[in-house]
Design a protein around this motif. Structure first.
Motif, PDB file in Angstrom:
ATOM      1  N   ASN A   1     -19.549   9.468  19.769  1.00  0.00           N
ATOM      2  CA  ASN A   1     -19.973  10.818  19.933  1.00  0.00           C
ATOM      3  C   ASN A   1     -21.155  10.945  20.163  1.00  0.00           C
ATOM      4  OD1 ASN A   1     -17.155  11.034  19.496  1.00  0.00           O
ATOM      5  ND2 ASN A   1     -17.272  11.662  17.050  1.00  0.00           N
ATOM      6  N   LEU A   2     -22.053  10.882  20.916  1.00  0.00           N
ATOM      7  CA  LEU A   2     -23.418  11.775  21.050  1.00  0.00           C
ATOM      8  C   LEU A   2     -23.341  11.585  22.585  1.00  0.00           C
ATOM      9  CD1 LEU A   2     -24.598   7.823  20.273  1.00  0.00           C
ATOM     10  CD2 LEU A   2     -25.439   9.690  18.961  1.00  0.00           C
ATOM     11  N   PRO A   3     -24.532  12.635  23.004  1.00  0.00           N
ATOM     12  CA  PRO A   3     -24.924  12.956  24.200  1.00  0.00           C
ATOM     13  C   PRO A   3     -24.253  11.842  25.056  1.00  0.00           C
ATOM     14  CG  PRO A   3     -26.648  13.265  22.859  1.00  0.00           C
ATOM     15  CD  PRO A   3     -25.788  12.660  22.341  1.00  0.00           C
ATOM     16  N   ALA A   4     -24.069  11.659  26.828  1.00  0.00           N
ATOM     17  CA  ALA A   4     -22.794  11.094  26.865  1.00  0.00           C
ATOM     18  C   ALA A   4     -24.260  10.653  27.950  1.00  0.00           C
ATOM     19  CB  ALA A   4     -22.079  11.939  28.101  1.00  0.00           C
ATOM     20  N   SER A   5     -25.251  11.381  28.501  1.00  0.00           N
ATOM     21  CA  SER A   5     -26.490  10.750  29.418  1.00  0.00           C
ATOM     22  C   SER A   5     -27.579  11.255  28.657  1.00  0.00           C
ATOM     23  CB  SER A   5     -26.051  11.332  30.513  1.00  0.00           C
ATOM     24  OG  SER A   5     -26.400  13.090  30.888  1.00  0.00           O
ATOM     25  N   PHE A   6     -29.175  10.467  29.414  1.00  0.00           N
ATOM     26  CA  PHE A   6     -29.713  11.087  29.254  1.00  0.00           C
ATOM     27  C   PHE A   6     -30.647  12.306  29.179  1.00  0.00           C
ATOM     28  CE2 PHE A   6     -30.581   6.578  28.575  1.00  0.00           C
ATOM     29  CZ  PHE A   6     -31.472   6.735  27.436  1.00  0.00           C
ATOM     30  N   GLU A   7     -30.100  12.872  30.613  1.00  0.00           N
ATOM     31  CA  GLU A   7     -30.199  14.097  31.217  1.00  0.00           C
ATOM     32  C   GLU A   7     -28.869  15.155  30.473  1.00  0.00           C
ATOM     33  OE1 GLU A   7     -28.728  11.811  33.040  1.00  0.00           O
ATOM     34  OE2 GLU A   7     -30.291  11.461  34.591  1.00  0.00           O
ATOM     35  N   GLU A   8     -27.653  14.841  29.232  1.00  0.00           N
ATOM     36  CA  GLU A   8     -27.161  16.012  28.430  1.00  0.00           C
ATOM     37  C   GLU A   8     -28.087  15.897  27.277  1.00  0.00           C
ATOM     38  OE1 GLU A   8     -22.958  16.473  26.913  1.00  0.00           O
ATOM     39  OE2 GLU A   8     -23.252  14.313  27.091  1.00  0.00           O
ATOM     40  N   ALA A   9     -29.018  14.566  27.558  1.00  0.00           N
ATOM     41  CA  ALA A   9     -29.707  14.567  25.281  1.00  0.00           C
ATOM     42  C   ALA A   9     -30.996  15.474  25.867  1.00  0.00           C
ATOM     43  CB  ALA A   9     -29.995  13.627  25.621  1.00  0.00           C
ATOM     44  N   PHE A  10     -31.580  15.398  27.228  1.00  0.00           N
ATOM     45  CA  PHE A  10     -33.095  15.961  27.713  1.00  0.00           C
ATOM     46  C   PHE A  10     -32.119  17.690  27.812  1.00  0.00           C
ATOM     47  CE2 PHE A  10     -35.499  12.323  29.190  1.00  0.00           C
ATOM     48  CZ  PHE A  10     -36.933  13.171  28.957  1.00  0.00           C
ATOM     49  N   GLY A  11     -31.286  18.054  28.332  1.00  0.00           N
ATOM     50  CA  GLY A  11     -30.563  19.339  27.788  1.00  0.00           C
ATOM     51  C   GLY A  11     -30.735  19.989  26.685  1.00  0.00           C
ATOM     52  N   PHE A  12     -30.024  19.612  25.774  1.00  0.00           N
ATOM     53  CA  PHE A  12     -29.888  19.493  24.353  1.00  0.00           C
ATOM     54  C   PHE A  12     -31.618  19.402  23.859  1.00  0.00           C
ATOM     55  CE2 PHE A  12     -30.204  17.622  19.774  1.00  0.00           C
ATOM     56  CZ  PHE A  12     -28.970  19.053  19.438  1.00  0.00           C
ATOM     57  N   ILE A  13     -32.055  18.997  24.154  1.00  0.00           N
ATOM     58  CA  ILE A  13     -33.627  19.253  23.402  1.00  0.00           C
ATOM     59  C   ILE A  13     -34.303  20.046  23.381  1.00  0.00           C
ATOM     60  CG2 ILE A  13     -35.644  17.852  23.363  1.00  0.00           C
ATOM     61  CD1 ILE A  13     -34.592  15.582  23.491  1.00  0.00           C
ATOM     62  N   ASN A  14     -33.796  20.556  25.231  1.00  0.00           N
ATOM     63  CA  ASN A  14     -34.696  21.965  25.651  1.00  0.00           C
ATOM     64  C   ASN A  14     -34.534  23.456  24.949  1.00  0.00           C
ATOM     65  OD1 ASN A  14     -36.760  20.898  27.255  1.00  0.00           O
ATOM     66  ND2 ASN A  14     -35.459  20.460  29.370  1.00  0.00           N
ATOM     67  N   ALA A  15     -33.139  23.034  24.617  1.00  0.00           N
ATOM     68  CA  ALA A  15     -32.106  24.380  23.796  1.00  0.00           C
ATOM     69  C   ALA A  15     -32.683  25.048  23.081  1.00  0.00           C
ATOM     70  CB  ALA A  15     -30.848  24.145  24.149  1.00  0.00           C
TER      71      ALA A  15
END
Length: 179
Positions: free
Chosen positions: A107-121
Protein backbone atom coordinates in the motif's frame (compact mmCIF):
# COMPACT_ATOMS: atom_id res chain seq x y z
CA UNK A 1 17.28 28.61 -2.26
CA UNK A 2 19.26 26.04 -4.24
CA UNK A 3 20.46 28.56 -6.82
CA UNK A 4 24.16 28.11 -7.56
CA UNK A 5 24.40 24.85 -5.60
CA UNK A 6 25.32 21.67 -7.50
CA UNK A 7 23.02 19.12 -5.91
CA UNK A 8 24.19 16.35 -8.25
CA UNK A 9 27.13 15.57 -6.00
CA UNK A 10 27.38 14.81 -2.28
CA UNK A 11 29.41 17.95 -1.53
CA UNK A 12 26.75 20.27 -2.97
CA UNK A 13 23.94 18.45 -1.20
CA UNK A 14 25.74 18.46 2.16
CA UNK A 15 26.73 22.12 1.75
CA UNK A 16 23.06 22.95 1.20
CA UNK A 17 22.08 21.12 4.39
CA UNK A 18 25.00 22.52 6.41
CA UNK A 19 25.94 25.90 4.88
CA UNK A 20 27.74 27.17 7.98
CA UNK A 21 31.18 25.59 8.28
CA UNK A 22 31.29 26.71 11.92
CA UNK A 23 28.79 24.02 12.90
CA UNK A 24 30.65 21.61 15.13
CA UNK A 25 29.53 18.04 14.73
CA UNK A 26 29.72 14.80 12.82
CA UNK A 27 28.02 13.80 9.58
CA UNK A 28 27.23 10.09 9.47
CA UNK A 29 27.04 7.78 6.47
CA UNK A 30 26.04 4.15 6.33
CA UNK A 31 26.45 1.18 4.04
CA UNK A 32 26.16 -2.57 4.44
CA UNK A 33 29.20 -4.84 4.71
CA UNK A 34 29.13 -8.14 2.79
CA UNK A 35 28.07 -9.88 6.02
CA UNK A 36 24.99 -7.59 6.18
CA UNK A 37 26.16 -5.51 9.12
CA UNK A 38 25.89 -1.75 9.00
CA UNK A 39 29.15 0.09 8.49
CA UNK A 40 29.24 3.69 9.73
CA UNK A 41 31.58 6.37 8.47
CA UNK A 42 31.67 9.72 10.23
CA UNK A 43 33.21 12.97 9.06
CA UNK A 44 33.47 16.24 10.91
CA UNK A 45 31.27 18.95 9.36
CA UNK A 46 34.41 20.82 8.29
CA UNK A 47 35.45 17.83 6.10
CA UNK A 48 32.69 17.78 3.45
CA UNK A 49 35.18 16.98 0.68
CA UNK A 50 36.35 13.86 2.54
CA UNK A 51 32.74 12.80 3.10
CA UNK A 52 32.02 13.23 -0.60
CA UNK A 53 35.08 11.21 -1.62
CA UNK A 54 34.08 8.34 0.71
CA UNK A 55 30.41 8.38 -0.40
CA UNK A 56 31.28 8.33 -4.10
CA UNK A 57 33.76 5.46 -3.64
CA UNK A 58 31.25 3.41 -1.61
CA UNK A 59 28.41 4.11 -4.05
CA UNK A 60 30.32 2.19 -6.72
CA UNK A 61 29.98 -1.03 -4.70
CA UNK A 62 27.02 -0.60 -2.33
CA UNK A 63 24.07 1.57 -1.34
CA UNK A 64 25.00 4.55 0.78
CA UNK A 65 22.68 6.58 2.98
CA UNK A 66 23.25 9.34 5.49
CA UNK A 67 22.00 10.46 8.84
CA UNK A 68 20.36 13.83 8.33
CA UNK A 69 21.07 15.12 11.84
CA UNK A 70 24.49 16.42 12.83
CA UNK A 71 25.86 14.39 15.75
CA UNK A 72 27.72 15.81 18.72
CA UNK A 73 30.14 12.92 18.92
CA UNK A 74 31.62 10.52 16.42
CA UNK A 75 29.79 7.17 16.50
CA UNK A 76 31.64 3.87 16.49
CA UNK A 77 32.27 2.29 13.08
CA UNK A 78 29.65 -0.40 13.66
CA UNK A 79 27.01 1.84 15.33
CA UNK A 80 24.51 4.22 13.78
CA UNK A 81 24.31 6.44 16.84
CA UNK A 82 21.28 7.42 18.86
CA UNK A 83 18.72 10.10 18.15
CA UNK A 84 19.75 11.81 21.38
CA UNK A 85 23.24 12.33 19.92
CA UNK A 86 21.89 14.76 17.31
CA UNK A 87 22.94 18.36 18.01
CA UNK A 88 21.46 20.06 14.93
CA UNK A 89 19.01 19.41 12.10
CA UNK A 90 18.81 21.29 8.79
CA UNK A 91 15.03 21.00 8.57
CA UNK A 92 12.44 18.26 8.51
CA UNK A 93 12.19 15.42 6.01
CA UNK A 94 10.13 12.39 5.09
CA UNK A 95 11.02 9.03 3.56
CA UNK A 96 8.35 8.23 0.95
CA UNK A 97 8.75 4.69 -0.38
CA UNK A 98 7.37 3.74 -3.79
CA UNK A 99 5.90 0.28 -4.42
CA UNK A 100 8.40 -2.10 -5.94
CA UNK A 101 11.41 -4.29 -5.24
CA UNK A 102 12.85 -3.83 -1.80
CA UNK A 103 9.53 -2.86 -0.20
CA UNK A 104 7.34 -5.55 1.32
CA UNK A 105 4.55 -3.01 1.91
CA UNK A 106 2.12 -3.00 -1.05
CA UNK A 107 0.00 0.00 0.00
CA UNK A 108 2.44 2.59 -1.32
CA UNK A 109 2.39 5.00 -4.25
CA UNK A 110 2.52 2.87 -7.40
CA UNK A 111 4.99 5.11 -9.24
CA UNK A 112 7.41 7.98 -8.77
CA UNK A 113 4.99 10.21 -10.67
CA UNK A 114 2.25 9.38 -8.16
CA UNK A 115 4.64 10.04 -5.25
CA UNK A 116 5.71 13.40 -6.76
CA UNK A 117 2.05 14.34 -7.23
CA UNK A 118 1.40 13.56 -3.57
CA UNK A 119 4.39 15.65 -2.43
CA UNK A 120 3.33 18.55 -4.64
CA UNK A 121 -0.18 18.44 -3.14
CA UNK A 122 1.12 18.93 0.42
CA UNK A 123 0.42 22.40 1.86
CA UNK A 124 4.14 23.17 2.25
CA UNK A 125 6.36 22.77 -0.81
CA UNK A 126 9.67 21.06 -0.04
CA UNK A 127 12.98 22.82 -0.54
CA UNK A 128 14.23 19.79 -2.46
CA UNK A 129 13.34 16.18 -3.17
CA UNK A 130 15.97 13.44 -3.27
CA UNK A 131 15.55 10.26 -5.32
CA UNK A 132 16.62 7.38 -3.05
CA UNK A 133 16.41 4.53 -5.51
CA UNK A 134 13.30 3.04 -3.94
CA UNK A 135 11.46 6.24 -3.14
CA UNK A 136 11.69 9.96 -2.54
CA UNK A 137 12.85 12.07 0.38
CA UNK A 138 11.39 15.56 0.44
CA UNK A 139 13.25 18.03 2.67
CA UNK A 140 11.80 21.21 4.14
CA UNK A 141 14.93 23.12 5.13
CA UNK A 142 14.91 25.80 7.78
CA UNK A 143 16.41 29.22 6.93
CA UNK A 144 19.36 28.01 9.00
CA UNK A 145 19.96 24.68 10.74
CA UNK A 146 18.33 24.32 14.14
CA UNK A 147 20.84 23.86 16.94
CA UNK A 148 19.79 21.45 19.65
CA UNK A 149 21.83 22.57 22.63
CA UNK A 150 19.32 21.82 25.37
CA UNK A 151 16.89 19.03 26.19
CA UNK A 152 14.03 21.47 25.53
CA UNK A 153 15.34 22.32 22.03
CA UNK A 154 15.84 18.64 21.24
CA UNK A 155 12.30 17.80 22.42
CA UNK A 156 10.85 20.71 20.41
CA UNK A 157 12.58 19.48 17.24
CA UNK A 158 11.48 15.89 17.87
CA UNK A 159 7.86 16.96 18.40
CA UNK A 160 7.87 19.13 15.26
CA UNK A 161 9.24 16.26 13.19
CA UNK A 162 6.81 13.72 14.63
CA UNK A 163 3.80 15.99 14.05
CA UNK A 164 4.83 16.60 10.40
CA UNK A 165 5.41 12.86 9.89
CA UNK A 166 1.98 12.02 11.34
CA UNK A 167 0.36 14.63 9.09
CA UNK A 168 1.96 13.18 5.95
CA UNK A 169 1.09 9.62 7.02
CA UNK A 170 -2.55 10.68 7.54
CA UNK A 171 -2.59 12.35 4.11
CA UNK A 172 -1.26 9.11 2.64
CA UNK A 173 -4.08 7.12 4.27
CA UNK A 174 -6.51 9.25 2.23
CA UNK A 175 -4.90 7.57 -0.83
CA UNK A 176 -5.07 4.11 0.75
CA UNK A 177 -1.34 4.07 1.43
CA UNK A 178 0.51 2.82 4.48
CA UNK A 179 3.42 5.29 4.57
Amino acid sequence: MTSGTDLQNPFGFLALLWPDADFDGWLTFFTKAPDGKTVTAAFHRSRLADAEKWALAQAKIANVWHGVGLRGKKPARDKRGKAEDVVAIPGIWFDLDVRGPGHAEKNLPASFEEAFGFINALPLKPTLVVFTGGGLQPYWLFPEPMRLSTKEEWTRAKNLSERWQRFIIAMGRDHGWNL
